[in-house]
Design an enzyme around this catalytic site. Structure first.
Site, PDB file in Angstrom:
ATOM      1  N   ARG A   1       0.857  -1.181   0.000  1.00  0.00           N
ATOM      2  CA  ARG A   1       0.000   0.000   0.000  1.00  0.00           C
ATOM      3  C   ARG A   1       0.896   1.235   0.000  1.00  0.00           C
ATOM      4  NH1 ARG A   1      -3.846   2.326   4.818  1.00  0.00           N
ATOM      5  NH2 ARG A   1      -1.866   3.288   5.378  1.00  0.00           N
TER       6      ARG A   1
ATOM      7  N   TYR B   1      -2.844  11.648   6.170  1.00  0.00           N
ATOM      8  CA  TYR B   1      -3.111  10.282   6.619  1.00  0.00           C
ATOM      9  C   TYR B   1      -2.078   9.293   6.048  1.00  0.00           C
ATOM     10  CZ  TYR B   1      -4.683   5.557   6.611  1.00  0.00           C
ATOM     11  OH  TYR B   1      -4.696   4.193   6.756  1.00  0.00           O
TER      12      TYR B   1
ATOM     13  N   ASP C   1      -4.977   4.036  -0.286  1.00  0.00           N
ATOM     14  CA  ASP C   1      -6.115   4.334   0.592  1.00  0.00           C
ATOM     15  C   ASP C   1      -6.420   5.832   0.509  1.00  0.00           C
ATOM     16  OD1 ASP C   1      -7.970   4.493   2.616  1.00  0.00           O
ATOM     17  OD2 ASP C   1      -6.768   3.394   4.099  1.00  0.00           O
TER      18      ASP C   1
ATOM     19  N   HIS D   1      -8.875   7.113   2.100  1.00  0.00           N
ATOM     20  CA  HIS D   1      -9.356   7.380   3.456  1.00  0.00           C
ATOM     21  C   HIS D   1     -10.567   8.318   3.496  1.00  0.00           C
ATOM     22  CE1 HIS D   1      -8.447   7.156   7.890  1.00  0.00           C
ATOM     23  NE2 HIS D   1      -8.055   5.978   7.475  1.00  0.00           N
TER      24      HIS D   1
ATOM     25  N   GLU E   1      -8.799   2.255  -2.151  1.00  0.00           N
ATOM     26  CA  GLU E   1      -9.573   1.966  -0.927  1.00  0.00           C
ATOM     27  C   GLU E   1     -10.307   3.202  -0.417  1.00  0.00           C
ATOM     28  OE1 GLU E   1      -7.089   0.170   2.009  1.00  0.00           O
ATOM     29  OE2 GLU E   1      -8.285   0.893   3.674  1.00  0.00           O
TER      30      GLU E   1
ATOM     31  N   GLU F   1     -13.980  -0.692   6.033  1.00  0.00           N
ATOM     32  CA  GLU F   1     -13.364  -0.858   7.354  1.00  0.00           C
ATOM     33  C   GLU F   1     -14.165  -0.192   8.467  1.00  0.00           C
ATOM     34  OE1 GLU F   1      -9.541   0.942   6.328  1.00  0.00           O
ATOM     35  OE2 GLU F   1      -9.993   2.583   7.665  1.00  0.00           O
TER      36      GLU F   1
ATOM     37  N   ARG G   1     -14.055  -4.943   3.289  1.00  0.00           N
ATOM     38  CA  ARG G   1     -12.882  -4.639   4.110  1.00  0.00           C
ATOM     39  C   ARG G   1     -13.124  -4.686   5.611  1.00  0.00           C
ATOM     40  NH1 ARG G   1      -8.336  -3.738   4.379  1.00  0.00           N
ATOM     41  NH2 ARG G   1      -8.306  -1.597   5.121  1.00  0.00           N
TER      42      ARG G   1
ATOM     43  N   GLU H   1      -4.757  -7.336   5.137  1.00  0.00           N
ATOM     44  CA  GLU H   1      -3.890  -6.228   5.546  1.00  0.00           C
ATOM     45  C   GLU H   1      -3.110  -6.666   6.793  1.00  0.00           C
ATOM     46  OE1 GLU H   1      -5.980  -2.807   7.052  1.00  0.00           O
ATOM     47  OE2 GLU H   1      -4.320  -1.461   6.582  1.00  0.00           O
TER      48      GLU H   1
ATOM     49  N   TRP I   1     -11.541  12.506   7.978  1.00  0.00           N
ATOM     50  CA  TRP I   1     -10.145  12.106   8.197  1.00  0.00           C
ATOM     51  C   TRP I   1      -9.881  10.758   7.561  1.00  0.00           C
ATOM     52  CZ3 TRP I   1      -7.784   8.003  11.014  1.00  0.00           C
ATOM     53  CH2 TRP I   1      -6.370   8.069  10.977  1.00  0.00           C
TER      54      TRP I   1
HETATM   55  C1  GCO Z   1      -6.327   1.015   7.143  1.00  0.00           C
HETATM   56  C2  GCO Z   1      -7.059   2.060   7.913  1.00  0.00           C
HETATM   57  C3  GCO Z   1      -6.462   2.446   9.220  1.00  0.00           C
HETATM   58  C4  GCO Z   1      -7.426   3.318  10.032  1.00  0.00           C
HETATM   59  C5  GCO Z   1      -7.277   3.014  11.493  1.00  0.00           C
HETATM   60  C6  GCO Z   1      -8.200   3.839  12.361  1.00  0.00           C
HETATM   61  O1  GCO Z   1      -6.521   0.973   5.953  1.00  0.00           O
HETATM   62  O2  GCO Z   1      -5.624   0.243   7.784  1.00  0.00           O
HETATM   63  O3  GCO Z   1      -7.469   3.104   7.096  1.00  0.00           O
HETATM   64  O4  GCO Z   1      -5.222   3.061   9.047  1.00  0.00           O
HETATM   65  O5  GCO Z   1      -7.214   4.653   9.801  1.00  0.00           O
HETATM   66  O6  GCO Z   1      -7.528   1.657  11.691  1.00  0.00           O
HETATM   67  O7  GCO Z   1      -8.166   3.378  13.662  1.00  0.00           O
HETATM   68 MG    MG Z   2      -8.080   2.106   5.230  1.00  0.00          MG
END
Ligand code: GCO
Ligand code: MG
Length: 405
Positions: free
Chosen positions: A147, A159, A213, A215, A239, A265, A286, A342, A405
């Site tokens: 990643r 991030y 990602d 995010h 992602e 996630e 995810r 992951e 975020w």
């Molecule tokens: C990922 C996620 C994490 C989250 C985190 C928040 O792809 O692993 O985006 O980095 O930001 O789990 O607690």
């Molecule tokens: Mg993520």
């Protein structure tokens, strides 16, 4: 067999983890992960005040019935706090059942569908040279899929990219009191990212699977544009391109790009995925075992997704404890439509608090052959590292507006 005790252990060997330990009258114990990063104590209360008293005296073998009882019986359904609490119970009961059977959990889930579980690791850098070094470091550790996250010119903190002074400090001291504030500019991001992937492809060649990602930061149209512009670099996936609570928004993204999409996630029930799965708007689901109510419902989600050729990609950041990671790896080994896992690994101290049978080598995980999920909690060491308040960062646009975020 009866449950005689259900206690919650909170420990912070570098970051916070919440673990449920269920004990039975026959002395068999089970562990479940209930860690909800930045909101840990809400789950602790949910478990100790509302769930543990209900478990005492009940039969630990009735996993499905206990799950339905906790989910439907609360009347108030879904949400990350509820589902993390139920997940911990579910995994602890699977752990007990598998220990009683004398088998590793994956055997109870149908046995191994593959020899080992492929993973992806995280590379990041504030600029290209730092990013290339980070990719080389992950490759040297054995990872076969990477990643890629990168700094954006003009933005101070983004991030997935460690700023230098904090690299050794996973929970920044200033984040313990108030969330750290990162800054964001979507146009700057969209201008920068395609060139980064072009450079990475030129340096590392066409074969290395690359993931990215976003995010949750883009609108559907912005995500569609990014997916389209990344097509020449053949990503394994893009992602969380949008927040995706608006599932229909993904139709726009899908219509415009063949870049594979991974989402989920922050989702915690199948209902969060319904449109995404039925309309085949994504390629990977995810969710974490820890935030989706456990092995029982996540297995059902994967079986549902399989009808649409959608694959699994269980969330595995550092804030999933080794207990949650172990449960994930057993499930990964057993299901047919496994995609990728992951895996960020944990610090040595965390691995001492949670001694685990799963192993990582050559970019792959294996759950090991220990009965149950294969994790032992060192309660004394856990107690030596008590809870420390901590927050996830927040994100603001350059004019101060709060952004995802
Ligand atoms: C990922 C996620 C994490 C989250 C985190 C928040 O792809 O692993 O985006 O980095 O930001 O789990 O607690
Ligand atoms: Mg993520």
């Amino acid at each position: 067999m009866k449950i005689t005790d259900a206690k919650v252990v909170v420990t912070s060997p570098g970051r916070n983890f919440v673990t449920l330990k269920i004990t039975t009258d026959e002395g068999v114990t089970g562990l479940g992960d209930a860690t909800l990063n930045g909101r840990e104590l809400a789950v602790v209360s949910y478990l100790t005040d509302h769930v543990a008293p209900l478990l005492i005296g009940s039969d630990p073998h009735r996993i499905e019935d206990t799950w339905q009882f906790l989910y439907r019986g609360a009347y108030w359904r879904r949400g990350p706090v509820t589902m993390a609490a139920i997940a911990a119970v579910d995994v602890a009961l699977w752990d007990i059942k598998a220990k009683v059977a004398g088998l590793p959990l994956y055997q109870l889930l149908g046995g191994a569908s593959r020899e080992r579980v492929r993973t992806y690791g995280h590379a990041n850098g504030r600029d290209l040279p730092e990013l290339f070094d980070s990719i080389r470091a992950r490759l040297a550790e054995g990872y076969k899929s990477i990643r890629v996250q990168t700094g954006i010119p003009g933005l101070k903190a983004v991030y997935g990219v460690h700023s230098a002074p904090d690299a050794a400090n996973p929970t920044r001291l200033d984040q313990r009191v108030r969330p750290h504030v990162e800054d964001w500019d979507t146009d700057a991001y969209l201008r920068h990212i395609p060139g980064v992937f072009e450079a990475v492809r030129n340096e590392f060649g066409p074969e290395l699977p690359l993931l990215h990602d976003a995010h949750h930061r883009l609108t559907p149209l912005q995500a569609a544009r990014l997916g389209k512009e990344l097509e020449p670099y053949k990503l394994f996936w893009l992602e969380d391109c949008t927040p995706a609570e608006n599932q229909e928004g993904l139709r726009v993204v899908r219509r415009h790009t063949t870049t594979p999409l991974a989402i989920g996630e922050v989702f915690n029930t199948v209902f969060d995925y319904q449109t995404l799965v039925q309309e085949q708007l994504i390629d990977y689901v995810r969710s974490a075992v820890t935030h989706f109510g456990g092995v029982t419902p996540l297995r059902k989600l994967f079986d549902y997704a399989a009808q649409y050729q959608i694959r699994s990609a269980i969330h595995g950041p550092e804030d999933i404890s080794p207990v949650g990671m172990a449960a994930a790896v057993h499930l990964d080994l057993a299901i047919h439509n496994f995609g990728i896992q992951e895996y960020s690994g944990h610090t040595d101290l965390t691995n001492e608090v949670f001694r685990h049978a799963y192993t990582f080598s050559d970019g792959h995980l294996h759950p090991g052959e220990a009965p149950g999920i294969g994790v032992e909690l060192d309660e004394e060491l856990a107690a030596a590292h008590p809870y420390a308040q901590g927050y996830l960062p927040v994100n603001r646009l350059q004019d101060g507006t709060v952004h995802d975020w």
